[in-house]
Write an enzyme that holds these catalytic residues in place. Structure first.
Site, mmCIF file in Angstrom:
data_model
loop_
_atom_site.group_PDB
_atom_site.id
_atom_site.type_symbol
_atom_site.label_atom_id
_atom_site.label_comp_id
_atom_site.label_asym_id
_atom_site.label_seq_id
_atom_site.Cartn_x
_atom_site.Cartn_y
_atom_site.Cartn_z
ATOM 1 N N LEU A 164 0.691 -1.298 -0.426
ATOM 2 C CA LEU A 164 0.310 -0.120 -0.383
ATOM 3 C C LEU A 164 0.731 0.835 -0.060
ATOM 4 O O LEU A 164 0.443 2.566 -0.358
ATOM 5 C CB LEU A 164 -0.719 -0.066 1.200
ATOM 6 C CG LEU A 164 -2.158 -0.897 0.970
ATOM 7 C CD1 LEU A 164 -2.643 -1.109 2.589
ATOM 8 C CD2 LEU A 164 -3.777 -0.935 0.036
ATOM 9 N N GLY A 165 1.461 1.255 0.733
ATOM 10 C CA GLY A 165 2.912 2.179 0.319
ATOM 11 C C GLY A 165 4.522 1.826 1.162
ATOM 12 O O GLY A 165 4.682 0.593 1.884
ATOM 13 N N GLY A 199 7.506 3.754 3.543
ATOM 14 C CA GLY A 199 7.973 5.144 3.932
ATOM 15 C C GLY A 199 9.792 5.192 4.858
ATOM 16 O O GLY A 199 10.247 4.227 4.378
ATOM 17 N N GLY A 200 9.959 6.300 5.187
ATOM 18 C CA GLY A 200 11.069 6.282 6.201
ATOM 19 C C GLY A 200 10.541 5.623 7.171
ATOM 20 O O GLY A 200 11.431 4.916 7.858
ATOM 21 N N GLY A 225 9.381 2.073 7.150
ATOM 22 C CA GLY A 225 8.741 0.539 6.654
ATOM 23 C C GLY A 225 7.554 0.855 5.913
ATOM 24 O O GLY A 225 7.688 1.953 5.228
ATOM 25 N N VAL A 230 4.652 -1.026 4.238
ATOM 26 C CA VAL A 230 2.550 -1.104 4.214
ATOM 27 C C VAL A 230 2.090 -2.220 3.518
ATOM 28 O O VAL A 230 1.980 -1.543 2.118
ATOM 29 C CB VAL A 230 1.473 0.058 4.973
ATOM 30 C CG1 VAL A 230 0.783 -0.340 5.107
ATOM 31 C CG2 VAL A 230 2.671 1.761 5.625
ATOM 32 N N LYS A 283 1.736 -3.278 8.746
ATOM 33 C CA LYS A 283 2.698 -2.288 8.447
ATOM 34 C C LYS A 283 4.703 -2.878 8.591
ATOM 35 O O LYS A 283 3.823 -3.578 10.440
ATOM 36 C CB LYS A 283 3.001 -0.946 9.121
ATOM 37 C CG LYS A 283 3.986 0.091 9.833
ATOM 38 C CD LYS A 283 3.456 1.005 10.311
ATOM 39 C CE LYS A 283 5.370 1.916 10.472
ATOM 40 N NZ LYS A 283 4.958 3.235 11.086
ATOM 41 N N ASP A 295 4.464 12.884 12.734
ATOM 42 C CA ASP A 295 4.226 12.601 11.311
ATOM 43 C C ASP A 295 3.028 13.068 10.515
ATOM 44 O O ASP A 295 2.516 12.440 9.794
ATOM 45 C CB ASP A 295 4.923 10.730 11.075
ATOM 46 C CG ASP A 295 5.741 11.136 9.472
ATOM 47 O OD1 ASP A 295 5.883 12.224 8.952
ATOM 48 O OD2 ASP A 295 5.443 9.919 8.824
#
Length: 374
Positions: A76-77, A79-80, A82, A84, A98, A197
């Site tokens: 799904l995504g 980021g910094g 980890g 998801v 996550k 965040d």
């Protein structure tokens, strides 16, 4: 010779079976070690003593089945902190899983405490923690799945989201309910929880366009070492509080600053770091808007859809002033998230009355419920 061949086969088979059993035993021991070092025993004790029954402890096998062995198609995504993944549990519930990149050994007790605290959060505009997996090298968290993408995609578009008109009352609803969620974290839980965040990519939208604040990436971190801080900065360019940038310390007012940038995104439909239309250079939305505001030229930066609505201009001006207040250079000069939520609630109600579209009562009821929850 036949007898020897049979004996050889038996010996080889036995050796393979023994090796397999030893491997499984080693794997089980390794999983038990991970479970202990990730605070699994401590978590069980805490859950029993506090009678927490909202969080499910899943095994590594269950997580792998849920994510189809971390299939790339389920990402799904990233980021910094980890990756998801979208997952499906054995009860057919869709979830967001996550998988963190790394957790500092010094933070493991804090991580378990964080799970306990997050499990007690009950707010309709906050993504719920449903479970965790600890028998793995890095802990995995399991959250409810929110179906309609992020606020970032809704405002700025993506491969899956085409840009569509967004009425001012919807922008105010999203802002108000998101602010109420952050206010709840700051002041209505057993201890202050910092999000750390806040950005439009971390506000999810459900089928009714209700926001759900997600990804408490730095909520457990009061202060950070150099590498952790660099990781945070990379993920929050355009949103980061200048005071935190200098001190490397997050506070509740850091969240207020970042939320001020989200308010600007809602008003302008520009990204936190946007390309200037003439020079194509990257500009900071907060810096540009503050300059224009103090020159009384900020209306030029608004999304044309709301800038051309003369009837809404009183609300828009107050919204701009609130965003600027959130972006004050000194944290002490910024409002609290509770004050932000209350001011947004008033603006939303005024806009709903002015819109006169028959949804006024619903909007006020929703807002009242949100305020009660917060």
């Amino acid at each position: 010779f036949a007898g020897l061949s049979v004996s050889a086969v038996v010996i080889i088979s036995s050796a393979c079976l023994l090796a397999l059993q030893l491997q499984r035993k080693k794997h089980r021991k390794e999983k038990d070690e991970y479970f202990k070092q990730n605070g699994g025993l401590m978590l069980y004790d805490e859950m029993r003593s506090r009678q927490v029954d909202t969080v499910r402890i899943l095994t590594q096998k269950e997580i792998k089945i849920a994510t189809d062995n971390y299939n790339e198609d389920r990402v799904l995504g990233c980021g910094g902190h980890g990756m998801v993944y979208k997952g499906t549990l054995d009860d057919l519930r869709e979830v967001a899983i996550k998988k963190s990149k790394v957790i500092n050994d010094d933070c493991r007790d804090e991580f378990v405490n964080e799970i306990i605290i997050l499990s007690q959060i009950n707010h309709r505009n906050i993504v719920r923690l449903l479970g965790c997996c600890l028998d793995i090298d890095v802990p995995v968290l399991v959250y409810e799945f929110v179906s309609n993408g992020t606020l970032y995609e809704f405002l700025h578009g993506s491969a899956d989201h085409n840009l569509s008109p967004i009425p001012l009352d919807l922008r105010l609803k999203i802002a108000t309910q998101s602010a109420e969620a952050l206010a709840y974290l700051h002041s209505s839980t057993s201890r202050t929880i910092l999000h750390g965040d806040v950005k439009s990519a971390n506000i999810l939208l459900d089928d009714q366009r209700h926001p759900k604040v997600a990804d408490f990436g730095a909520s457990a971190l009061k202060s950070m070492d150099e590498s952790e801080f660099i990781m945070l900065v990379q993920g929050t360019l355009g949103y980061l509080d200048p005071e935190s940038f200098i001190s490397h310390v997050l506070t509740d007012k850091s969240d207020v600053y970042s939320f001020g940038v989200v308010l600007l995104e809602l008003m302008t439909r520009k990204r936190a770091l946007y390309a200037d239309s003439s020079s194509k250079e990257k500009r900071s939305l907060s810096h540009s808007f503050l300059l224009m505001f103090h020159q009384n030229m900020h209306l030029k930066m608004l999304d044309s859809e709301i800038a051309e609505d003369a009837a809404a201009m009183v609300v828009v001006e107050k919204l701009a002033a609130l965003a600027v207040h959130c972006l004050s250079a000194r944290g002490d000069d910024r409002p609290t998230m509770k004050e932000v939520a209350e001011r947004l609630q008033v603006l939303w109600r005024i806009q709903m009355r002015q819109a006169g579209d028959g949804d006024n009562d619903d909007g006020n009821d929703e807002g009242s419920r949100g305020a009660a929850a917060g």
